[in-house]
Design a protein around this motif. Structure first.
Motif, PDB file in Angstrom:
ATOM      1  N   TYR A   1      -6.033  -4.378  11.984  1.00 57.45           N
ATOM      2  CA  TYR A   1      -5.746  -4.154  10.590  1.00 57.45           C
ATOM      3  C   TYR A   1      -6.897  -4.714   9.727  1.00 57.45           C
ATOM      4  CZ  TYR A   1      -3.637  -4.170   6.211  1.00 57.45           C
ATOM      5  OH  TYR A   1      -3.263  -4.054   4.541  1.00 57.45           O
ATOM      6  N   VAL A   2      -7.133  -5.983  10.132  1.00 58.85           N
ATOM      7  CA  VAL A   2      -8.306  -6.721   9.308  1.00 58.85           C
ATOM      8  C   VAL A   2      -9.560  -6.149   9.408  1.00 58.85           C
ATOM      9  CG1 VAL A   2      -7.046  -8.853   9.292  1.00 58.85           C
ATOM     10  CG2 VAL A   2      -8.959  -8.597  10.917  1.00 58.85           C
ATOM     11  N   ASN A   3      -9.880  -5.432  10.632  1.00 59.83           N
ATOM     12  CA  ASN A   3     -11.198  -4.947  10.723  1.00 59.83           C
ATOM     13  C   ASN A   3     -11.183  -3.775  10.104  1.00 59.83           C
ATOM     14  OD1 ASN A   3     -12.512  -6.853  12.338  1.00 59.83           O
ATOM     15  ND2 ASN A   3     -11.764  -5.943  14.249  1.00 59.83           N
ATOM     16  N   ASN A   4     -10.512  -2.724  10.129  1.00 57.60           N
ATOM     17  CA  ASN A   4     -10.434  -1.614   9.344  1.00 57.60           C
ATOM     18  C   ASN A   4     -10.152  -1.716   7.789  1.00 57.60           C
ATOM     19  OD1 ASN A   4     -10.299   0.151  11.740  1.00 57.60           O
ATOM     20  ND2 ASN A   4      -8.157  -0.048  11.896  1.00 57.60           N
ATOM     21  N   SER A   5      -9.499  -2.879   7.464  1.00 53.49           N
ATOM     22  CA  SER A   5      -9.242  -3.014   5.895  1.00 53.49           C
ATOM     23  C   SER A   5     -10.820  -3.478   5.380  1.00 53.49           C
ATOM     24  CB  SER A   5      -8.309  -4.022   5.758  1.00 53.49           C
ATOM     25  OG  SER A   5      -7.336  -3.811   6.096  1.00 53.49           O
ATOM     26  N   PHE A   6     -11.558  -4.319   6.161  1.00 55.38           N
ATOM     27  CA  PHE A   6     -12.705  -4.895   5.768  1.00 55.38           C
ATOM     28  C   PHE A   6     -14.006  -3.924   5.877  1.00 55.38           C
ATOM     29  CE2 PHE A   6     -16.614  -7.602   6.286  1.00 55.38           C
ATOM     30  CZ  PHE A   6     -16.489  -8.251   5.007  1.00 55.38           C
ATOM     31  N   LYS A   7     -13.691  -2.838   6.588  1.00 51.12           N
ATOM     32  CA  LYS A   7     -14.737  -1.791   6.686  1.00 51.12           C
ATOM     33  C   LYS A   7     -14.209  -0.716   5.506  1.00 51.12           C
ATOM     34  CE  LYS A   7     -15.729   2.267   9.742  1.00 51.12           C
ATOM     35  NZ  LYS A   7     -15.357   3.214  10.822  1.00 51.12           N
ATOM     36  N   LYS A   8     -13.082  -0.578   5.070  1.00 52.00           N
ATOM     37  CA  LYS A   8     -12.851   0.195   3.838  1.00 52.00           C
ATOM     38  C   LYS A   8     -13.362  -0.733   2.497  1.00 52.00           C
ATOM     39  CE  LYS A   8      -8.450   2.251   5.072  1.00 52.00           C
ATOM     40  NZ  LYS A   8      -6.860   2.463   4.581  1.00 52.00           N
TER      41      LYS A   8
ATOM     42  N   VAL B   1      -0.925 -10.419  17.187  1.00 53.18           N
ATOM     43  CA  VAL B   1      -2.375 -10.808  17.089  1.00 53.18           C
ATOM     44  C   VAL B   1      -3.377  -9.352  17.270  1.00 53.18           C
ATOM     45  CG1 VAL B   1      -4.411 -11.904  17.898  1.00 53.18           C
ATOM     46  CG2 VAL B   1      -2.076 -13.166  17.613  1.00 53.18           C
ATOM     47  N   ALA B   2      -2.966  -8.714  18.354  1.00 54.48           N
ATOM     48  CA  ALA B   2      -3.797  -7.537  18.508  1.00 54.48           C
ATOM     49  C   ALA B   2      -3.605  -6.555  17.313  1.00 54.48           C
ATOM     50  CB  ALA B   2      -3.247  -6.807  19.760  1.00 54.48           C
ATOM     51  N   GLY B   3      -2.467  -6.415  16.616  1.00 54.98           N
ATOM     52  CA  GLY B   3      -2.324  -5.428  15.600  1.00 54.98           C
ATOM     53  C   GLY B   3      -2.823  -6.119  14.394  1.00 54.98           C
TER      54      GLY B   3
ATOM     55  N   PHE C   1      -8.668 -15.050  15.739  1.00 54.95           N
ATOM     56  CA  PHE C   1      -7.695 -14.406  16.426  1.00 54.95           C
ATOM     57  C   PHE C   1      -8.069 -14.383  17.695  1.00 54.95           C
ATOM     58  CE2 PHE C   1      -7.631 -12.318  12.065  1.00 54.95           C
ATOM     59  CZ  PHE C   1      -6.362 -12.486  11.783  1.00 54.95           C
ATOM     60  N   ASP C   2      -6.959 -14.465  18.538  1.00 57.14           N
ATOM     61  CA  ASP C   2      -7.121 -14.867  20.220  1.00 57.14           C
ATOM     62  C   ASP C   2      -6.735 -13.814  20.906  1.00 57.14           C
ATOM     63  OD1 ASP C   2      -7.701 -16.730  22.207  1.00 57.14           O
ATOM     64  OD2 ASP C   2      -5.561 -17.413  22.357  1.00 57.14           O
ATOM     65  N   LEU C   3      -7.737 -12.893  21.474  1.00 62.80           N
ATOM     66  CA  LEU C   3      -7.245 -11.760  22.093  1.00 62.80           C
ATOM     67  C   LEU C   3      -7.993 -12.091  23.800  1.00 62.80           C
ATOM     68  CD1 LEU C   3      -8.217  -8.898  19.948  1.00 62.80           C
ATOM     69  CD2 LEU C   3      -6.207  -9.672  20.410  1.00 62.80           C
TER      70      LEU C   3
ATOM     71  N   GLU D   1      -2.683 -14.407  24.759  1.00 65.63           N
ATOM     72  CA  GLU D   1      -1.413 -13.453  24.660  1.00 65.63           C
ATOM     73  C   GLU D   1      -1.817 -12.477  23.454  1.00 65.63           C
ATOM     74  OE1 GLU D   1       1.121 -13.089  26.256  1.00 65.63           O
ATOM     75  OE2 GLU D   1       0.953 -14.580  27.571  1.00 65.63           O
ATOM     76  N   ASP D   2      -1.998 -11.044  23.547  1.00 65.16           N
ATOM     77  CA  ASP D   2      -2.423 -10.219  22.558  1.00 65.16           C
ATOM     78  C   ASP D   2      -1.226  -9.879  21.617  1.00 65.16           C
ATOM     79  OD1 ASP D   2      -4.704 -10.156  23.791  1.00 65.16           O
ATOM     80  OD2 ASP D   2      -4.904  -8.001  24.134  1.00 65.16           O
ATOM     81  N   GLU D   3       0.047 -10.027  22.154  1.00 62.02           N
ATOM     82  CA  GLU D   3       1.358  -9.860  21.440  1.00 62.02           C
ATOM     83  C   GLU D   3       1.816 -10.875  20.788  1.00 62.02           C
ATOM     84  OE1 GLU D   3       1.685  -6.538  21.173  1.00 62.02           O
ATOM     85  OE2 GLU D   3       0.128  -6.382  22.208  1.00 62.02           O
ATOM     86  N   SER D   4       1.194 -11.944  20.729  1.00 61.82           N
ATOM     87  CA  SER D   4       1.800 -13.196  20.246  1.00 61.82           C
ATOM     88  C   SER D   4       1.917 -12.964  18.517  1.00 61.82           C
ATOM     89  CB  SER D   4       0.597 -14.382  20.239  1.00 61.82           C
ATOM     90  OG  SER D   4       0.762 -14.933  21.695  1.00 61.82           O
ATOM     91  N   LYS D   5       2.934 -13.803  18.110  1.00 66.34           N
ATOM     92  CA  LYS D   5       3.042 -13.702  16.813  1.00 66.34           C
ATOM     93  C   LYS D   5       1.902 -14.469  15.976  1.00 66.34           C
ATOM     94  CE  LYS D   5       8.093 -13.812  16.745  1.00 66.34           C
ATOM     95  NZ  LYS D   5       9.388 -14.560  16.336  1.00 66.34           N
ATOM     96  N   LEU D   6       1.854 -14.211  14.493  1.00 62.13           N
ATOM     97  CA  LEU D   6       0.600 -14.621  13.948  1.00 62.13           C
ATOM     98  C   LEU D   6       0.906 -16.203  13.486  1.00 62.13           C
ATOM     99  CD1 LEU D   6      -0.153 -11.727  11.583  1.00 62.13           C
ATOM    100  CD2 LEU D   6      -1.198 -12.446  13.902  1.00 62.13           C
ATOM    101  N   SER D   7      -0.091 -17.048  13.263  1.00 63.25           N
ATOM    102  CA  SER D   7      -0.089 -18.421  12.535  1.00 63.25           C
ATOM    103  C   SER D   7       0.028 -18.158  11.131  1.00 63.25           C
ATOM    104  CB  SER D   7      -1.061 -19.094  13.020  1.00 63.25           C
ATOM    105  OG  SER D   7      -2.322 -18.635  12.363  1.00 63.25           O
ATOM    106  N   GLU D   8       0.241 -18.874  10.407  1.00 62.75           N
ATOM    107  CA  GLU D   8       0.349 -19.000   9.125  1.00 62.75           C
ATOM    108  C   GLU D   8      -0.907 -18.468   8.136  1.00 62.75           C
ATOM    109  OE1 GLU D   8       1.382 -21.512   4.853  1.00 62.75           O
ATOM    110  OE2 GLU D   8       1.210 -22.845   6.891  1.00 62.75           O
TER     111      GLU D   8
END
Length: 502
Positions: free
Chosen positions: A461-468, A455-457, A247-249, A417-424
């Motif tokens: 999400y992925v970091n919190n999910s992996f932590k769980k 991308v920022a969201g 992810f690109d931040l 661009e933190d607000e970019s859409k996600l790639s596939e």
């Protein structure tokens, strides 16, 4: 690390870094100017803007790539057009056309006007100075192809399992259950060897179901916390997989080379990994491989192999393409690094094990099997793929390998661009994270979950999910769960272990 009693190879640790979505000609083609033995480009290569119009203008390959913002087509149908010069249809697919490599410009222009210029350009060696140094000092492979003509996820699956288990794109069913095929990780574990996966975001290797088991969680390490320390202490395992920032931040740019991520960041990452390995007491026992998962829609002039490519397991891809897994994808960059490699080596096609064998992603598990004397192949594909242990050709390790690589200059002027859409692929990583934290049971899974996610969201999400997921694994271990348990938080409490065992 396991002791090796029957391994004549000096290599005890193999390190694999799989970057994203660039072709050989795009990244390394102009290295031919440094070494004419490299099957790169001269500038005479071209593609027509229309393959059906004999009078159409042709776009010639140039060396003006710097920062690449556009993301060219790399779906199975886009790649068909790039390779064969005509849009995919069931009728044409049944005719077994020969590859012309003439459809890159046409496909790109069909996506966005002017994109043909993007796909018909490559980097000057000076623009990718880390690769320039590595190619000059170690080995480059002239003929390494993506395992299949499709996108990121299926090709990444091939790297460690020699099959995509029938996937030609994202498959939600398999995403939830995890891909079930055996991997090289299990083969190594069964033989008493160790492996480690060093991740920066939730690792893509968790697409394999078996790696989600409790017994393997200890093999996952945070890159920033562990990699350099393990290098310094001489504690790297036998098989090392480096996963990058997908992810690109602004604060933490992507370093996987996927457009529109800055190749400068990928160069910096390769430099960081190399320098850590070079300073390790294990250096004289290492082989470090950098490959790309697929070509990302960028031009390459070498025709993709069509003959004698075996299906890994007889599984046919889904409708409407019904892909038979009987041809490879487009050629991708591959660099091999070790003190046992002669300076300036160029590796051509393999000499076997079959007359039609090629270097492709399944060559990694095939070579790992050979170097570590493992018992069996994973599929018919790694049994067929060329192996590259012959690149280790010296009688003794070199003492002149560079300790550091060149300094770099940023290629992208603007910030991420933190607000970019996600790639596939980013969407797939989010969906995998949803599986690991139990959110796959919710109505928003899989498509609504990622529909408007930035991308920022996604990073949050992925970091919190992996932590769980990791917390659930810890609780399961404390409660004496079987090592084959896959720990998924229960929907109602988020704290109970799912009984999802082997």
């Amino acid at each position: 690390m396991a002791s090796q009693t029957s391994n004549p190879s000096p290599i005890k640790t193999i390190v694999v870094l799989v970057q994203e979505n660039r072709s050989f000609d795009h990244m390394l083609g102009w290295m031919k100017n440094l070494n004419p033995e490299i099957n790169g480009v001269t500038g005479a290569e071209s593609n027509p803007l229309s393959t059906s119009d004999p009078t159409a203008n042709r776009v010639f390959f140039d060396d003006r790539s710097l920062y690449v913002d556009l993301d060219p087509g790399h779906s199975i149908q886009a790649i068909y057009e790039q390779i064969f010069g005509v849009p995919w249809s069931q009728d044409l697919a049944s005719k077994k056309l020969q590859p012309t490599m003439e459809g890159f410009a046409q496909n790109a222009e069909g996506i966005q006007e002017g994109m043909s210029d993007t796909v018909m350009n490559g980097f000057k060696p000076e623009a990718v100075p880390v690769y320039k140094e590595l190619v000059s000092e170690f080995a480059v492979c002239n003929r390494w192809f993506a395992a299949m003509p499709a996108s990121t996820q299926p090709n990444r699956l091939f790297v460690h399992s020699a099959t995509s288990h029938g996937a030609t794109s994202n498959d939600t069913k398999h995403l939830i259950a995890g891909y079930p095929q055996k991997t090289i990780f299990e083969s190594l574990d069964e033989a008493g060897f160790d492996f480690g996966i060093y991740y920066q975001y939730p690792p893509a290797t968790l697409f394999y179901r078996n790696l989600r088991k409790l017994k393997y969680i200890k093999n996952f390490h945070q890159f920033d916390l562990s990699f350099k320390r393990h290098c310094k202490e001489g504690k790297l395992p036998n098989y090392v997989v480096i996963e990058q920032r997908y992810f690109d931040l602004k604060i933490l740019p992507g370093n996987d080379d996927h457009p529109s991520h800055d190749v400068f960041e990928g160069q910096k990452f390769a430099k960081e990994v190399y320098e850590a390995l070079r300073s390790s007491p294990q250096w004289n026992e290492m082989l470090f491989i950098i490959i790309y998962d697929e070509h990302g829609g960028f031009f390459d002039h070498v025709p993709t192999p069509m003959n004698g490519v075996p299906s890994p397991d007889g599984i046919v891809g889904p409708e409407p393409y019904n892909f038979q897994f009987d041809r490879l994808g487009v050629r991708v960059p591959t660099i091999m690094i070790s003190p046992w490699i002669e300076k300036g080596t160029v590796l051509h096609g393999p000499s076997g094990p079959y007359p039609t064998s090629e270097f492709e992603h399944s060559s990694i598990p095939a070579t790992v099997k050979k170097i570590f004397n493992l018992n069996e192949f994973l599929t018919k594909r790694d049994a067929w793929a060329g192996t590259f242990e012959g690149v280790i050709s010296r009688e003794s390790p070199r003492t002149d390998c560079p300790e550091t690589l060149p300094q770099l200059v940023k290629l992208r002027e603007a910030e991420a661009e933190d607000e970019s859409k996600l790639s596939e692929f980013q969407e797939e990583l989010v969906q995998m994270a949803a599986v690991l934290c139990g959110d796959y049971r919710k109505e928003i899974f899989p498509h609504k979950l990622v529909e408007n996610m930035t991308v920022a969201g996604a990073v949050d999400y992925v970091n919190n999910s992996f932590k769980k997921f990791l917390e659930e694994c810890e609780k399961a271990k404390e409660n004496g769960a079987d090592e084959s348990t896959i720990c998924i938080p229960n929907e109602s409490t988020d704290h109970s272990t799912s009984n999802e065992s082997k």
